[in-house]
Enzyme design. Structure first.
Site, PDB file in Angstrom:
ATOM      1  N   ARG A  28     -31.332 -86.606 -52.117  1.00 35.87           N
ATOM      2  CA  ARG A  28     -31.968 -87.031 -53.365  1.00 35.87           C
ATOM      3  C   ARG A  28     -30.982 -87.404 -54.468  1.00 35.87           C
ATOM      4  NH1 ARG A  28     -35.812 -82.046 -53.935  1.00 35.87           N
ATOM      5  NH2 ARG A  28     -34.390 -81.274 -52.338  1.00 35.87           N
ATOM      6  N   GLY A  90     -30.244 -76.911 -40.391  1.00 37.16           N
ATOM      7  CA  GLY A  90     -30.928 -75.886 -41.191  1.00 37.16           C
ATOM      8  C   GLY A  90     -29.971 -74.820 -41.695  1.00 37.16           C
ATOM      9  N   GLY A 151     -39.120 -71.645 -51.165  1.00 32.45           N
ATOM     10  CA  GLY A 151     -39.632 -70.615 -50.272  1.00 32.45           C
ATOM     11  C   GLY A 151     -40.257 -69.504 -51.106  1.00 32.45           C
ATOM     12  N   ASN A 396       7.379-104.473 -75.784  1.00 38.05           N
ATOM     13  CA  ASN A 396       7.978-103.687 -74.692  1.00 38.05           C
ATOM     14  C   ASN A 396       7.864-104.345 -73.327  1.00 38.05           C
ATOM     15  OD1 ASN A 396       5.174-103.329 -74.681  1.00 38.05           O
ATOM     16  ND2 ASN A 396       5.332-101.339 -73.688  1.00 38.05           N
ATOM     17  N   ARG A 450      14.416-113.708 -90.036  1.00 38.98           N
ATOM     18  CA  ARG A 450      13.384-114.718 -90.267  1.00 38.98           C
ATOM     19  C   ARG A 450      14.024-115.799 -91.115  1.00 38.98           C
ATOM     20  NH1 ARG A 450      12.234-112.706 -95.616  1.00 38.98           N
ATOM     21  NH2 ARG A 450      11.745-110.476 -95.577  1.00 38.98           N
TER      22      ARG A 450
HETATM   23  C1  UD1 Z   1     -33.709 -73.322 -49.355  1.00 40.27           C
HETATM   24  C2  UD1 Z   1     -34.493 -72.122 -48.833  1.00 40.27           C
HETATM   25  C3  UD1 Z   1     -35.692 -71.874 -49.732  1.00 40.27           C
HETATM   26  C4  UD1 Z   1     -35.257 -71.695 -51.148  1.00 40.27           C
HETATM   27  C5  UD1 Z   1     -34.440 -72.861 -51.607  1.00 40.27           C
HETATM   28  C6  UD1 Z   1     -33.809 -72.582 -52.963  1.00 40.27           C
HETATM   29  C7  UD1 Z   1     -34.213 -72.176 -46.392  1.00 40.27           C
HETATM   30  C8  UD1 Z   1     -34.842 -72.493 -45.126  1.00 40.27           C
HETATM   31  N1  UD1 Z   1     -34.925 -72.391 -47.487  1.00 40.27           N
HETATM   32  O1  UD1 Z   1     -34.545 -74.448 -49.221  1.00 40.27           O
HETATM   33  O2  UD1 Z   1     -36.392 -70.731 -49.286  1.00 40.27           O
HETATM   34  O3  UD1 Z   1     -36.365 -71.503 -51.989  1.00 40.27           O
HETATM   35  O4  UD1 Z   1     -33.328 -73.095 -50.714  1.00 40.27           O
HETATM   36  O5  UD1 Z   1     -33.165 -73.711 -53.441  1.00 40.27           O
HETATM   37  O6  UD1 Z   1     -33.097 -71.681 -46.394  1.00 40.27           O
HETATM   38  N2  UD1 Z   1     -27.386 -76.486 -45.882  1.00 40.27           N
HETATM   39  C9  UD1 Z   1     -26.405 -76.519 -44.925  1.00 40.27           C
HETATM   40  N3  UD1 Z   1     -26.739 -76.896 -43.673  1.00 40.27           N
HETATM   41  C10 UD1 Z   1     -27.994 -77.229 -43.320  1.00 40.27           C
HETATM   42  C11 UD1 Z   1     -29.001 -77.196 -44.303  1.00 40.27           C
HETATM   43  C12 UD1 Z   1     -28.667 -76.817 -45.578  1.00 40.27           C
HETATM   44  O7  UD1 Z   1     -25.235 -76.220 -45.210  1.00 40.27           O
HETATM   45  O8  UD1 Z   1     -28.198 -77.545 -42.148  1.00 40.27           O
HETATM   46  C13 UD1 Z   1     -27.022 -76.092 -47.231  1.00 40.27           C
HETATM   47  C14 UD1 Z   1     -27.215 -77.219 -48.231  1.00 40.27           C
HETATM   48  O9  UD1 Z   1     -26.010 -77.951 -48.397  1.00 40.27           O
HETATM   49  C15 UD1 Z   1     -27.610 -76.482 -49.497  1.00 40.27           C
HETATM   50  C16 UD1 Z   1     -28.245 -75.190 -49.008  1.00 40.27           C
HETATM   51  O10 UD1 Z   1     -27.861 -75.037 -47.659  1.00 40.27           O
HETATM   52  O11 UD1 Z   1     -26.473 -76.163 -50.282  1.00 40.27           O
HETATM   53  C17 UD1 Z   1     -29.769 -75.192 -49.129  1.00 40.27           C
HETATM   54  O12 UD1 Z   1     -30.277 -76.243 -48.363  1.00 40.27           O
HETATM   55  P1  UD1 Z   1     -31.543 -77.084 -48.794  1.00 40.27           P
HETATM   56  O13 UD1 Z   1     -31.819 -78.073 -47.741  1.00 40.27           O
HETATM   57  O14 UD1 Z   1     -31.369 -77.565 -50.186  1.00 40.27           O
HETATM   58  O15 UD1 Z   1     -32.666 -75.942 -48.724  1.00 40.27           O
HETATM   59  P2  UD1 Z   1     -34.052 -75.981 -49.432  1.00 40.27           P
HETATM   60  O16 UD1 Z   1     -34.988 -76.827 -48.673  1.00 40.27           O
HETATM   61  O17 UD1 Z   1     -33.870 -76.252 -50.870  1.00 40.27           O
END
Ligand code: UD1
Ligand code: CA
Length: 469
Positions: A28, A90, A151, A396, A450
């Site tokens: 986003r 995830g 969540g 310069n 000058r």
């Molecule tokens: C996550 C939580 C949610 C919470 C929210 C708060 C989970 C499943 N859900 O959701 O409960 O309310 O954050 O903001 O954890 N990331 C990785 N690898 C991945 C996926 C994500 O490193 O495969 C990192 C992202 O870079 C980010 C963080 O994990 O910094 C959270 O990931 P994001 O996809 O933003 O989770 P949300 O859907 O916001």
């Protein structure tokens, strides 16, 4: 490794391990750069998080990188260890990728790289709560008016936390819960490692959710708790609008800190001070200033309105008005502006005046000198108590190379003088107005370069007679 947390004396948290998830795409943001390196008040988001963690004494920080990993590493360098998540399956999967770097026992603080507003105080409180309650998992939670997208924290009738349900998997009833998961936790490492084996991607997003570890650990007889804080600190940044909102909160925190230290900020809403800037007491910052990087401003200065100061040092008692100062060093009691441009590698000593429409580049202006109006000084050494007349210029550049101008002490440079470099002006010399100086001027001499003026008497009348005017 044994993890020792003190409950009261929170200053020292020996052996604390922290895991920061930062492998995601950050779709986003619509950016070619990874989300976590976007800046808030001049500092990349992930650096804010790492700084907060280091302040609580976490001596081991592991960052899970993936999408554009090199750019994240370029920001954090050797400060942290890295785990690599090639494909983003995830948050649970991200933790799996770091599993081997975690010790076998103790607790791990799990954070995300996109929450720059989290403070070390809250993290300390979270950890202390976890220890005091003998929890296996403590979730940092918050109650939001609009919990959409987050969540939800699911509790039983007695108020015990049982699990987290993601927004996309929640029933209508669960969606009506306002307590949300911040995605920051403290977890018992041994239990977490066992739980990771059991996390599946059988959910609405087909992802391995870290949040599922909560219910799994509870089923293993682990005690689950939630530590609830106001929403400001846990707000994540997922879009440019949220980046701006985080910036606004952070800017306010920075400005208030300076005010608490004795700096007057006339209008904090239009004052933009970077995270690392230092300002002395009784300095007044007028509206419209942007002060960035490793800038240090002394006491009793007046800065603004409308200045941009980057990576520069300014002494005590200075005034800077409507001007730009970049990577330069300014002494005490210096007046700059309005409308001056001090370019990189300039050193301005004490009691100097730099006036309007003056540009100084890579030069030294020694004590007590004046460059009051319409002047360019580049690649020059200007001595003490020199007066650079209005419109005087160091020439310069010959189109290929830059050359140096050296001006001694007490030199008077008349108006509209060109000093064609390389050239040296001896101490106490005078340069007549309008001169183009191409040769060195000895000490104490007057240089005039000058042609002499001739007046043609009656010239106008002659012309009229000849019908040519
Ligand atoms: C996550 C939580 C949610 C919470 C929210 C708060 C989970 C499943 N859900 O959701 O409960 O309310 O954050 O903001 O954890 N990331 C990785 N690898 C991945 C996926 C994500 O490193 O495969 C990192 C992202 O870079 C980010 C963080 O994990 O910094 C959270 O990931 P994001 O996809 O933003 O989770 P949300 O859907 O916001
Ligand atoms: Ca998020």
């Amino acid at each position: 490794m044994r993890i020792k947390f003190s409950i009261e004396g929170v200053e020292k948290l020996e052996g604390l391990v922290t895991l920061i998830l930062a492998a995601g795409l950050g779709k986003r943001m619509k950016s070619k750069h990874p989300k976590v390196i976007h800046k808030v008040c001049g500092k990349p988001m992930i650096e804010w998080v790492v700084d907060a963690v280091e302040k609580i004494g976490s001596n081991e920080v592991i960052v899970v990188v993936g999408h554009k990993a090199e750019e994240v590493k370029e920001v954090l360098k050797e400060r942290v260890k890295y785990a690599y998540q090639e494909v983003q399956l995830g948050t649970g999967h991200a933790v799996m990728m770091a599993e081997d770097l975690l010790p076998e026992e103790g607790n791990v603080l799990i954070l995300t790289g996109d929450t720059p507003l989290i403070t070390s105080n809250t993290l300390k409180e979270l950890i202390n709560f976890h220890i005091k309650e003998h929890n296996s998992v403590t979730i940092l939670s918050s109650v939001l008016e609009d919990p959409t997208g987050y969540g939800r924290i699911i509790r039983d009738e007695s108020g015990n936390v049982i699990k987290i349900v993601e927004d996309k998997d929640a029933t209508e009833e669960e969606k009506s819960i306002h307590e949300i998961n911040s995605a920051m936790y403290v977890m018992d490492i041994a239990k977490l490692k066992k739980a990771l084996r059991r996390i599946t991607n059988n959910n609405a997003q087909g992802e391995y959710y870290l949040t599922d570890a909560v219910e799994i650990i509870r089923d293993m007889d682990g005690k689950i708790g939630a530590f609830t804080v106001p929403s400001e600190e846990i707000t994540g940044v997922n879009s440019r609008v949220q980046l701006f909102e985080a910036e606004k909160i952070m800017r306010k925190r920075i400005n208030y800190r300076h005010m608490e230290n004795g700096v007057t900020i006339v209008d904090p809403d239009t004052t933009y001070i970077g995270a690392e800037v230092e300002i002395g007491a009784d300095t007044v910052i007028l509206p419209g200033c942007v002060i960035e990087g490793k800038t240090k401003i002394g006491s009793d200065c007046e800065i603004g309105p409308n200045c941009r100061i980057v990576d520069s040092e300014i002494g005590d008692g200075c005034s800077v008005t409507y001007s730009v100062i970049l990577s330069s060093k300014i002494g005490n009691n210096v007046k700059i502006g309005p409308f001056a441009h001090i370019r990189p590698e300039t050193v301005i000593q004490s009691n100097v005046k730099i006036g309007d429409f003056v540009e100084i580049k890579k030069s030294i202006i020694d004590e007590g000198s004046k460059v009051p109006h319409l002047t360019y000084v580049g690649d020059a050494e200007v001595g003490k108590n020199v007066n650079m007349g209005c419109g005087s210029i160091t020439v310069n550049y010959d189109g290929k190379q830059k050359y140096k101008t050296v001006i001694g002490d007490n030199v008077f440079v008349g108006c509209n003088v060109n000093l064609v470099a390389p050239v040296k002006i001896g101490n106490n010399a005078y340069i007549a107005a309008g001169s183009t100086i191409t040769e060195n001027v000895p000490e104490g001499a007057l240089a005039i370069a000058r042609s002499r003026q001739t007046n043609k008497e009656g010239w106008v009348q002659e012309r009229i007679k000849k019908g040519r005017l």
